[in-house]
Design an enzyme around this catalytic site. Sequence first.
Site, mmCIF file in Angstrom:
data_model
loop_
_atom_site.group_PDB
_atom_site.id
_atom_site.type_symbol
_atom_site.label_atom_id
_atom_site.label_comp_id
_atom_site.label_asym_id
_atom_site.label_seq_id
_atom_site.Cartn_x
_atom_site.Cartn_y
_atom_site.Cartn_z
ATOM 1 N N MET A 17 0.840 -1.063 -0.161
ATOM 2 C CA MET A 17 -0.056 0.035 -0.031
ATOM 3 C C MET A 17 0.845 1.441 -0.144
ATOM 4 O O MET A 17 1.587 1.448 1.037
ATOM 5 C CB MET A 17 -0.962 0.091 1.173
ATOM 6 C CG MET A 17 -1.811 -1.106 1.157
ATOM 7 S SD MET A 17 -2.995 -1.076 2.765
ATOM 8 C CE MET A 17 -2.001 -1.757 3.847
ATOM 9 N N GLN A 70 7.888 -4.383 -4.293
ATOM 10 C CA GLN A 70 7.022 -3.916 -5.627
ATOM 11 C C GLN A 70 7.587 -3.046 -6.614
ATOM 12 O O GLN A 70 7.685 -1.738 -5.865
ATOM 13 C CB GLN A 70 5.593 -3.797 -5.021
ATOM 14 C CG GLN A 70 4.643 -3.633 -6.235
ATOM 15 C CD GLN A 70 3.584 -3.283 -5.836
ATOM 16 O OE1 GLN A 70 2.752 -2.356 -5.427
ATOM 17 N NE2 GLN A 70 2.236 -4.564 -5.753
ATOM 18 N N CYS A 100 -2.515 -1.628 -8.992
ATOM 19 C CA CYS A 100 -3.133 -0.103 -8.327
ATOM 20 C C CYS A 100 -4.021 0.596 -9.289
ATOM 21 O O CYS A 100 -3.988 0.603 -10.499
ATOM 22 C CB CYS A 100 -1.890 0.463 -8.397
ATOM 23 S SG CYS A 100 -1.879 2.254 -7.529
ATOM 24 N N ASN A 200 -7.051 -11.454 -2.245
ATOM 25 C CA ASN A 200 -6.857 -10.101 -1.632
ATOM 26 C C ASN A 200 -8.305 -9.536 -1.776
ATOM 27 O O ASN A 200 -9.064 -9.694 -2.916
ATOM 28 C CB ASN A 200 -5.978 -9.266 -2.366
ATOM 29 C CG ASN A 200 -5.702 -8.048 -1.832
ATOM 30 O OD1 ASN A 200 -5.471 -7.158 -2.611
ATOM 31 N ND2 ASN A 200 -6.012 -7.649 -0.386
#
Length: 332
Positions: A17, A70, A100, A200
């Site tokens: 995040m 990431q 994203c 997720n």
Amino acid sequence: MRIGPHSIAPRVILAPMAGVTDKPFRVLCKRLGAGLCVSEMTTSDPRFWTTAKSRHRMDHAGEPAPISVQIAGTVPRVMAEAARYNVDHGAQIVDINMGCPAKKVCNAWAGSALMREPELVAQILEAVVAAVDVPVTLKIRTGWDHDQRNAPLIARIAEQSGIAALAVHGRTRDQQYTGVAEYDTIAAIKAQLSIPVIANGDIDSPRKAAFVLAHTGCDAVMVGRAAQGRPWIFGEIAHFLEHGEERAPPSLAQVREILLGHLEHLHAFYGEVSGVRIARKHLGWYAKDRPENAAFRAVVNRAESAEQQLRLTRDYFDALVAGVVPELPAAA
């Protein structure tokens, strides 16, 4: 569950995040029970690798293994070089961001926007896998929008390209974080692949994690927003998966120690000025379910020094532990 040579136990993972999963938060979540913590998104553009933001995002000194970093971008050659650069700086797993939904990321055709270009997806994945000797993972959504749910296609491309594990957020890009996660879609993807698949989306409790694992057949679950202000959720989920019973939540005294330690790590990692500022959102998340939370945030957010921030937080939780209403000053 394994990703390359790495055993992921327990099988509950902190989602990447932006602006949240920095090193202090990853270290904390790993200590409290996460089997793997994925870094916040790092740019593949080498022009920005020397900025303060990138240096912090690429700092993995002392971080518990395995270290998953990431990367985001759109050019296969540039992504491959970014993967090599991050491995040279400590990454043991390279994760590629194609999930994203942020507008500024998608407007640059990165993140989930890449799902509209399957051929480019294959080129990026193949380039990154060939560039490094560590496992490469991928995070996607179910598609770009309601009419372009092509996650099964992207998943097959990922497996054929040598991706070691796939994380699927059960929403399309246009849903952002609204609606309900599509666990049936994740289950269908898991059924067609032989590589590990991570579910997720909306996993906010131990029972929900167990349900999602059973419903999808996935190898692990990934927790994002539910960990904000509640990093102990990983240990709670792990306990439930192992024992089939819920663990008692942490006491106020335990929350106090977790939070104060987190603040001190933020101050040390970013320096006092930036650390105090960055800590404010975490303070809001920790306090959101506590009494007098609005008044607490109003005061603690005005703290300009690490000492003030720690003192106000300590006094607030000391009062809660003592069972009295916190006395909050009119100004910090």
